[in-house]
Motif scaffolding. Structure first.
Motif, PDB file in Angstrom:
ATOM      1  N   PRO A   1       0.809  -1.227   0.000  1.00  0.00           N
ATOM      2  CA  PRO A   1       0.000   0.000   0.000  1.00  0.00           C
ATOM      3  C   PRO A   1       0.838   1.271   0.000  1.00  0.00           C
ATOM      4  O   PRO A   1       0.386   2.317  -0.502  1.00  0.00           O
ATOM      5  CB  PRO A   1      -0.805  -0.122   1.311  1.00  0.00           C
ATOM      6  CG  PRO A   1      -0.826  -1.568   1.626  1.00  0.00           C
ATOM      7  CD  PRO A   1       0.497  -2.087   1.154  1.00  0.00           C
ATOM      8  N   ALA A   2       2.068   1.171   0.528  1.00  0.00           N
ATOM      9  CA  ALA A   2       2.944   2.343   0.567  1.00  0.00           C
ATOM     10  C   ALA A   2       3.728   2.520  -0.721  1.00  0.00           C
ATOM     11  O   ALA A   2       4.449   3.518  -0.886  1.00  0.00           O
ATOM     12  CB  ALA A   2       3.902   2.233   1.752  1.00  0.00           C
ATOM     13  N   GLY A   3       3.625   1.553  -1.645  1.00  0.00           N
ATOM     14  CA  GLY A   3       4.311   1.649  -2.931  1.00  0.00           C
ATOM     15  C   GLY A   3       5.820   1.464  -2.831  1.00  0.00           C
ATOM     16  O   GLY A   3       6.564   2.006  -3.658  1.00  0.00           O
ATOM     17  N   ILE A   4       6.279   0.685  -1.875  1.00  0.00           N
ATOM     18  CA  ILE A   4       7.722   0.502  -1.666  1.00  0.00           C
ATOM     19  C   ILE A   4       8.261  -0.629  -2.537  1.00  0.00           C
ATOM     20  O   ILE A   4       7.765  -1.759  -2.466  1.00  0.00           O
ATOM     21  CB  ILE A   4       8.030   0.196  -0.185  1.00  0.00           C
ATOM     22  CG1 ILE A   4       7.504   1.314   0.709  1.00  0.00           C
ATOM     23  CG2 ILE A   4       9.530  -0.015   0.020  1.00  0.00           C
ATOM     24  CD1 ILE A   4       8.158   2.661   0.477  1.00  0.00           C
ATOM     25  N   PRO A   5       9.302  -0.392  -3.345  1.00  0.00           N
ATOM     26  CA  PRO A   5       9.971  -1.481  -4.068  1.00  0.00           C
ATOM     27  C   PRO A   5      10.731  -2.373  -3.072  1.00  0.00           C
ATOM     28  O   PRO A   5      11.613  -1.883  -2.360  1.00  0.00           O
ATOM     29  CB  PRO A   5      10.936  -0.766  -5.013  1.00  0.00           C
ATOM     30  CG  PRO A   5      10.460   0.655  -5.055  1.00  0.00           C
ATOM     31  CD  PRO A   5       9.844   0.923  -3.709  1.00  0.00           C
ATOM     32  N   VAL A   6      10.362  -3.644  -3.003  1.00  0.00           N
ATOM     33  CA  VAL A   6      10.999  -4.577  -2.076  1.00  0.00           C
ATOM     34  C   VAL A   6      11.908  -5.504  -2.880  1.00  0.00           C
ATOM     35  O   VAL A   6      11.440  -6.230  -3.769  1.00  0.00           O
ATOM     36  CB  VAL A   6       9.957  -5.403  -1.298  1.00  0.00           C
ATOM     37  CG1 VAL A   6      10.655  -6.385  -0.350  1.00  0.00           C
ATOM     38  CG2 VAL A   6       9.025  -4.478  -0.522  1.00  0.00           C
ATOM     39  N   ILE A   7      13.188  -5.470  -2.560  1.00  0.00           N
ATOM     40  CA  ILE A   7      14.174  -6.337  -3.217  1.00  0.00           C
ATOM     41  C   ILE A   7      14.444  -7.515  -2.295  1.00  0.00           C
ATOM     42  O   ILE A   7      14.855  -7.337  -1.154  1.00  0.00           O
ATOM     43  CB  ILE A   7      15.483  -5.568  -3.505  1.00  0.00           C
ATOM     44  CG1 ILE A   7      15.183  -4.259  -4.245  1.00  0.00           C
ATOM     45  CG2 ILE A   7      16.440  -6.447  -4.286  1.00  0.00           C
ATOM     46  CD1 ILE A   7      14.410  -4.408  -5.527  1.00  0.00           C
ATOM     47  N   CYS A   8      14.217  -8.727  -2.786  1.00  0.00           N
ATOM     48  CA  CYS A   8      14.315  -9.927  -1.955  1.00  0.00           C
ATOM     49  C   CYS A   8      15.522 -10.774  -2.330  1.00  0.00           C
ATOM     50  O   CYS A   8      16.021 -10.723  -3.460  1.00  0.00           O
ATOM     51  CB  CYS A   8      13.051 -10.769  -2.102  1.00  0.00           C
ATOM     52  SG  CYS A   8      11.546  -9.925  -1.631  1.00  0.00           S
ATOM     53  N   GLY A   9      15.927 -11.613  -1.375  1.00  0.00           N
ATOM     54  CA  GLY A   9      17.094 -12.455  -1.581  1.00  0.00           C
ATOM     55  C   GLY A   9      16.861 -13.642  -2.497  1.00  0.00           C
ATOM     56  O   GLY A   9      17.816 -14.170  -3.060  1.00  0.00           O
ATOM     57  N   GLU A  10      15.601 -14.071  -2.628  1.00  0.00           N
ATOM     58  CA  GLU A  10      15.351 -15.234  -3.486  1.00  0.00           C
ATOM     59  C   GLU A  10      13.941 -15.204  -4.051  1.00  0.00           C
ATOM     60  O   GLU A  10      13.086 -14.423  -3.618  1.00  0.00           O
ATOM     61  CB  GLU A  10      15.637 -16.545  -2.734  1.00  0.00           C
ATOM     62  CG  GLU A  10      14.895 -16.734  -1.431  1.00  0.00           C
ATOM     63  CD  GLU A  10      13.550 -17.425  -1.600  1.00  0.00           C
ATOM     64  OE1 GLU A  10      13.284 -17.950  -2.696  1.00  0.00           O
ATOM     65  OE2 GLU A  10      12.779 -17.426  -0.646  1.00  0.00           O
ATOM     66  N   GLU A  11      13.704 -16.078  -5.021  1.00  0.00           N
ATOM     67  CA  GLU A  11      12.482 -16.053  -5.817  1.00  0.00           C
ATOM     68  C   GLU A  11      11.222 -16.319  -5.014  1.00  0.00           C
ATOM     69  O   GLU A  11      10.194 -15.663  -5.215  1.00  0.00           O
ATOM     70  CB  GLU A  11      12.602 -17.081  -6.941  1.00  0.00           C
ATOM     71  CG  GLU A  11      11.390 -17.187  -7.828  1.00  0.00           C
ATOM     72  CD  GLU A  11      11.584 -18.164  -8.972  1.00  0.00           C
ATOM     73  OE1 GLU A  11      10.570 -18.610  -9.515  1.00  0.00           O
ATOM     74  OE2 GLU A  11      12.748 -18.482  -9.301  1.00  0.00           O
ATOM     75  N   GLY A  12      11.266 -17.285  -4.092  1.00  0.00           N
ATOM     76  CA  GLY A  12      10.082 -17.605  -3.316  1.00  0.00           C
ATOM     77  C   GLY A  12       9.614 -16.421  -2.495  1.00  0.00           C
ATOM     78  O   GLY A  12       8.412 -16.137  -2.415  1.00  0.00           O
ATOM     79  N   MET A  13      10.553 -15.714  -1.877  1.00  0.00           N
ATOM     80  CA  MET A  13      10.221 -14.522  -1.097  1.00  0.00           C
ATOM     81  C   MET A  13       9.584 -13.462  -1.991  1.00  0.00           C
ATOM     82  O   MET A  13       8.557 -12.873  -1.654  1.00  0.00           O
ATOM     83  CB  MET A  13      11.479 -13.959  -0.438  1.00  0.00           C
ATOM     84  CG  MET A  13      12.136 -14.867   0.575  1.00  0.00           C
ATOM     85  SD  MET A  13      13.736 -14.217   1.110  1.00  0.00           S
ATOM     86  CE  MET A  13      13.222 -12.751   2.020  1.00  0.00           C
ATOM     87  N   CYS A  14      10.212 -13.248  -3.131  1.00  0.00           N
ATOM     88  CA  CYS A  14       9.734 -12.220  -4.051  1.00  0.00           C
ATOM     89  C   CYS A  14       8.326 -12.545  -4.541  1.00  0.00           C
ATOM     90  O   CYS A  14       7.444 -11.684  -4.582  1.00  0.00           O
ATOM     91  CB  CYS A  14      10.698 -12.096  -5.225  1.00  0.00           C
ATOM     92  SG  CYS A  14      10.317 -10.758  -6.368  1.00  0.00           S
ATOM     93  N   GLY A  15       8.087 -13.797  -4.887  1.00  0.00           N
ATOM     94  CA  GLY A  15       6.779 -14.195  -5.383  1.00  0.00           C
ATOM     95  C   GLY A  15       5.678 -14.054  -4.352  1.00  0.00           C
ATOM     96  O   GLY A  15       4.502 -13.943  -4.694  1.00  0.00           O
ATOM     97  N   ASN A  16       6.058 -14.047  -3.068  1.00  0.00           N
ATOM     98  CA  ASN A  16       5.068 -13.969  -1.998  1.00  0.00           C
ATOM     99  C   ASN A  16       4.938 -12.577  -1.379  1.00  0.00           C
ATOM    100  O   ASN A  16       4.234 -12.412  -0.386  1.00  0.00           O
ATOM    101  CB  ASN A  16       5.404 -14.981  -0.899  1.00  0.00           C
ATOM    102  CG  ASN A  16       5.184 -16.405  -1.344  1.00  0.00           C
ATOM    103  OD1 ASN A  16       4.223 -16.701  -2.026  1.00  0.00           O
ATOM    104  ND2 ASN A  16       6.092 -17.296  -0.963  1.00  0.00           N
ATOM    105  N   GLY A  17       5.635 -11.588  -1.960  1.00  0.00           N
ATOM    106  CA  GLY A  17       5.468 -10.263  -1.382  1.00  0.00           C
ATOM    107  C   GLY A  17       6.553  -9.264  -1.694  1.00  0.00           C
ATOM    108  O   GLY A  17       6.726  -8.293  -0.963  1.00  0.00           O
ATOM    109  N   GLY A  18       7.290  -9.470  -2.783  1.00  0.00           N
ATOM    110  CA  GLY A  18       8.339  -8.534  -3.148  1.00  0.00           C
ATOM    111  C   GLY A  18       8.203  -8.082  -4.587  1.00  0.00           C
ATOM    112  O   GLY A  18       7.325  -8.553  -5.322  1.00  0.00           O
TER     113      GLY A  18
END
Length: 365
Positions: free
Chosen positions: A281-298
């Motif tokens: 909701p805040a529009g923050i780009p989240v950079i994650c360490g791996e694909e599973g994390m990114c797919g679930n909220g990054g």
């Protein structure tokens, strides 16, 4: 008198006939016993001539796999359940099942994120005399190392073995020098820093978020911070003890930041919904360490395949168990060619237009 003589002659003839019949029966019994002895002897000879006991197991394709008569039991201690660790475990099991078929048995146990439970699990593996232990994630590896110095231990989803083993001078290419080896999920911190700069070129304030209890997260955060600061950005570190305080810490972390970086942190990985609920909701780009994390909220990641490093670890196990490879000198395995990936749903939700060169993460089925 004549009659008496005839009667005596008949009786004598009868006695002689009975005697001859008894002799015939004894001769037949002797023949039968001889036949039985011959049969038993033939059976012993066949057993003696048989090939040594070898296990011929069926692999996944139905083909026979010769194991030289050996069977193996492997204990798997997985720190917790989330996409990356699950994929690594699956890759490990698939590799060994393909090579050993039914000759390998797995005892898979999940510590549900509790480090002391890892110790309980691996102590049980040692008591049972298992042939090898797979420790999936750093706390599981450290627990296994404390439990045994004899049983081969393979780690996977471990970012830095020198940190995990508290051996700063260790050369990963030369092995650990002890009963430990495995595969790493490590990716150069510079690649993540470059990713932030590519996606948010004007980023000046970057927040770093991780669980303070995970040693490899601390290392990744330090390396990433050094890379970002060399590029002129300011980094602020935010840590949480467990999932209970994640939401409040994430809320603080996004205050005034241009981007948020989360390393391959197991606690964060299993709670990415919390991250997404605050950051999206805040529009923050989240950079994650791996694909599973990114797919679930990054938003984006530089991804390796956890299935592949698990499979690679299974191949290491085969070399140790079947071919007698020396685990102490076996090089740590690394994934090659990490890929830039992004979460299309998250990008759309925050109105972010991705540049070319990124692969969309497949939606979960």
């Amino acid at each position: 008198m004549k009659n008496l003589k005839k009667l005596l002659a008949l009786l004598l003839a009868l006695v002689m006939c009975l005697a001859l019949a008894a002799c015939g029966e004894n001769a037949g019994g002797a023949d039968d016993a001889s036949d039985g002895a011959d049969s038993a002897s033939t059976g012993d000879t066949a057993d003696d001539a048989a090939a040594p006991d070898t296990t011929e197991a069926d692999d996944a394709d139905g083909e026979e796999v010769s194991t030289g008569g050996e069977t193996y039991t492997i204990g798997i201690c997985q720190l917790m359940q989330h996409d990356a660790l699950d994929a690594a475990t699956q890759g490990f099991q698939d590799a060994l099942t393909e090579k050993l078929g039914d000759a390998v048995t797995f005892d898979l146990q999940n510590a549900q994120g509790d480090t002391p439970t890892c110790s309980t699990i691996v102590t049980g593996f040692v008591s049972n005399g298992y042939d090898l232990i797979l420790a999936n994630a750093t706390p599981a590896l450290q627990a296994a190392m404390s439990a045994t110095s004899d049983i081969p231990i393979l780690g996977t989803s471990v970012t830095d073995y020198a940190t995990a083993l508290n051996a700063p001078d260790m050369d990963a290419a030369q092995g650990t020098g002890i009963n430990v080896c495995g595969t790493s999920d490590g990716v150069s911190a510079q690649l993540y820093a470059d990713l932030v700069r590519e996606l948010v070129p004007d980023a000046q304030n970057v927040s770093i978020l991780y669980c303070s209890a995970e040693a490899n997260s601390v290392l990744q955060a330090e390396q990433f911070q050094a890379c970002m600061e060399a590029m002129g950005a300011t980094c602020t570190v935010y840590t949480f003890a467990d999932s209970n305080d994640m939401q409040s810490v994430v809320t603080s972390a996004i205050n005034g930041c241009d981007a948020l970086y989360i390393p391959t942190d197991n606690t964060a990985a299993s709670n990415m919904t919390i991250v997404a609920n605050v950051c999206q909701p805040a529009g923050i780009p989240v950079i994650c360490g791996e694909e599973g994390m990114c797919g679930n909220g990054g938003l984006a990641t530089v991804s390796i395949s956890y299935y592949d490093i698990g499979y690679m670890c299974g191949e290491q196990a085969y070399e140790i168990l079947v071919n007698g490879a020396d685990i102490s000198t076996m090089p740590i395995g690394y994934s090659e060619n990490p890929v830039k990936k992004y979460n299309a749903d998250y990008a759309a939700a925050i109105g972010f237009e991705m540049p070319e060169g990124f692969e969309a993460i497949a939606a979960a089925e």
